[in-house]
Design an enzyme around this catalytic site. Structure first.
Site, PDB file in Angstrom:
ATOM      1  N   LYS A  79      90.052 -76.346 107.821  1.00  0.00           N
ATOM      2  CA  LYS A  79      89.447 -75.402 108.770  1.00  0.00           C
ATOM      3  C   LYS A  79      90.396 -75.136 109.926  1.00  0.00           C
ATOM      4  O   LYS A  79      91.070 -76.059 110.416  1.00  0.00           O
ATOM      5  CB  LYS A  79      88.133 -76.002 109.279  1.00  0.00           C
ATOM      6  N   SER A 154      79.697 -72.925 110.639  1.00  0.00           N
ATOM      7  CA  SER A 154      80.907 -72.201 110.954  1.00  0.00           C
ATOM      8  C   SER A 154      82.050 -72.436 109.968  1.00  0.00           C
ATOM      9  O   SER A 154      83.004 -71.664 109.956  1.00  0.00           O
ATOM     10  CB  SER A 154      81.375 -72.562 112.360  1.00  0.00           C
ATOM     11  N   SER A 178      77.867 -77.430 110.709  1.00  0.00           N
ATOM     12  CA  SER A 178      78.855 -76.488 110.176  1.00  0.00           C
ATOM     13  C   SER A 178      79.594 -76.917 108.926  1.00  0.00           C
ATOM     14  O   SER A 178      80.318 -76.105 108.347  1.00  0.00           O
ATOM     15  CB  SER A 178      79.865 -76.137 111.262  1.00  0.00           C
TER      16      SER A 178
HETATM   17  N1  GLN Z   1      75.464 -73.388 114.294  1.00  0.00           N
HETATM   18  C1  GLN Z   1      75.710 -74.432 115.236  1.00  0.00           C
HETATM   19  C2  GLN Z   1      76.314 -73.864 116.488  1.00  0.00           C
HETATM   20  O1  GLN Z   1      76.556 -72.718 116.506  1.00  0.00           O
HETATM   21  C3  GLN Z   1      76.611 -75.482 114.639  1.00  0.00           C
HETATM   22  C4  GLN Z   1      78.047 -75.185 114.737  1.00  0.00           C
HETATM   23  C5  GLN Z   1      78.952 -76.273 114.272  1.00  0.00           C
HETATM   24  O2  GLN Z   1      78.513 -77.267 113.667  1.00  0.00           O
HETATM   25  N2  GLN Z   1      80.228 -76.136 114.603  1.00  0.00           N
HETATM   26  O3  GLN Z   1      76.532 -74.527 117.447  1.00  0.00           O
END
Ligand code: GLN
Length: 481
Positions: A79, A154, A178
């Site tokens: 990532k 994400s 994410s």
């Molecule tokens: N959807 C969650 C957020 O927007 C989780 C994001 C993540 O785990 N990086 O904060």
């Protein structure tokens, strides 16, 4: 069997034994990338030359009789919020568009030391903020199962790359779901380890008290193999842990006889797609037939998890993202005077969602509101942890959905940020508490999209997740379909 159908563990074994040449599987991945990447857009950076050079190095070392590392020749995608030496690392943000880190994140270095081949960097919501990969400055990622749908987020690029065969395994990061949520939407396995298991050194911070990198893989054994490699105690991350129980691959037990499975009743509440509920219950029933003991219970805290998570995550984000001021690195939009340069740089560099969170977080931490918002959220965080600690006195593992919905249609979720935050209800508890949790493919929805089941265990009990996950894979037959 086609070469791309091998799991990461199977591939590494064959490469080590000399049955497959590392260059052959690498070229198969590149062919798949040529077929699908234009549509899917999993990658922000592809390092073909670096990957080929590593494959050649492995060939040489093998012919010289050297024993190669546990991930020998496995093409892995990372990532793009994990630093890679000499390779662009953008966090999906314009503000880091031209940033080239001078060092590798510890997790990346661990992969290299295990002889994995780093293919490139995968797309993500800007700074990991989102759950559809649509907030990336560099354009969205599509779901390999249906290109009109989001890959989740994400870590959408990582999950889509594994599901489409554009890599054998990937690393994502999970601050509030994410890794697990895109894994669920793309029909692959995603694990968020116990907080502190994988060093955060070189993982660009979003919410430091919850950020944790984890593997996205084709199956449970690969997940265990990757975790064993990326986990390490690291002097560069004071919250990283010394664990002596990381040889997960040895004896993953093959049964669930007598295992106590708790099903949080609030998990079947409003907003959950009925087909997903049904799928979760069929997993539970199948495990019961194998000897597990099921019980529904009420955690009593589910309505607090999303507000607590977003208050804390935005607070920490507003503080962590202060460093992007156009001075030290990243984008600079020069203007009259320092303040104006800051303002212009940050306005041009950050997208709408990141700005929204910086504003919310700054507000929640500001004098006069700190006690009301941030402190309250921290107290609620403690209560959530207590509720789970109590549950784990009775159960070995908790079972529920990963996401209340299947992968959303592209273009739909940006319209209502609040609704999108609520979709994180099942995943954020593991981050608020530090617990390990894993999403596994469990069924297909009538729309033809994958459904994920989430398993959660007490701190340090990843092995229970692998155990239950492996039994479920046995029951279900095979990984994707
Ligand atoms: N959807 C969650 C957020 O927007 C989780 C994001 C993540 O785990 N990086 O904060």
């Amino acid at each position: 069997m086609k070469i791309l159908d091998l799991t990461a563990v199977e591939l590494a074994e064959r490469i080590r034994r000399g049955e497959i040449d590392a260059m052959e599987s690498l070229e198969a991945v590149f062919d798949r990338i040529s077929e699908r990447e234009e549509q899917l857009h999993c990658y922000l950076v592809l390092d073909r030359e670096g990957a080929r050079a590593k494959a050649r190095e492995l060939q040489k070392r093998r012919s010289a009789g050297e024993v190669l590392g546990p991930l020998a020749g496995v093409p892995v995608a990372v990532k793009d919020n994990l630093c890679t030496k000499g390779m662009g690392t953008t966090c999906g943000s314009r503000i880091l568009e031209n940033y080239i880190p001078p060092y590798d994140a510890t997790a990346v270095r661990n992969l290299r030391n295990a002889d994995a081949i780093i293919l490139g960097k995968t797309n993500l919501d800007e700074f990991g903020m989102g759950n559809t990969t649509e907030s990336s400055y560099f354009g969205l990622t599509r779901n390999p199962w249906n290109e009109e749908r989001s890959a989740g987020g994400s870590s959408g690029g990582s999950a889509a790359a594994v599901a489409s065969g554009e890599c054998y395994a990937a690393i994502g990061t999970d601050t509030g779901g994410s890794v697990r949520q895109p894994a669920s939407h793309c029909g692959v396995v995603g694990l968020k380890p116990t907080y502190g298991t994988v060093s955060r050194n070189g993982l660009i911070a979003y919410c430091s008290s919850m950020d944790q990198a984890g593997p996205i893989t084709k199956d449970v054994r690969d997940s265990a193999a990757l975790l064993s490699v990326i986990a390490s105690r690291d002097p560069k991350d004071a919250t990283s842990l010394q664990r002596d129980d990381l040889s997960f691959l040895e004896n993953i037990p093959q049964d669930v006889e007598g295992l106590r499975i708790g099903i949080p009743a609030d998990d079947s509440g409003k907003g959950l797609d009925p087909e997903i509920r049904e799928a979760i219950w069929s997993v539970a029933t199948a495990l019961k037939e194998r000897g597990a003991v099921l019980e529904e219970f009420d955690l009593g805290i589910m309505k607090y998890v999303v507000p607590a998570y977003y208050t804390i995550a935005c607070g920490e984000a507003s503080s962590n993202l202060e460093r992007y001021d156009g001075m030290k690195y990243g984008l600079r939009v020069s203007a009259e005077g320092l303040q104006e340069t800051y303002r212009k740089t940050r306005t041009a560099g950050f997208g709408a969602e990141v700005r929204r969170r910086i504003l919310l977080g700054t507000f929640a931490l500001s004098e006069g509101y700190y006690d009301e918002y941030y402190m309250t959220a921290m107290k609620v965080r403690r209560l959530i942890r207590d509720a789970y600690d109590k549950a784990f006195l009775k159960y070995d593992v908790l079972l529920g959905p990963t996401s209340p919905q299947i992968a959303p249609k592209l273009g739909e979720s940006g319209m209502d940020p609040l609704a999108s935050y609520l979709a994180d209800v099942y995943t954020v508890p593991a981050n608020l508490t530090g617990m390990p949790a894993m999403s596994l493919p469990c069924a297909m929805h009538s729309t033809g999209l994958p459904i994920g089941v989430q398993l959660t265990a007490a701190l340090f009990q990843e092995k229970t997740l692998f155990q239950v996950g492996a039994v479920w894979e046995q029951i279900r037959g095979k990984r994707y379909e």
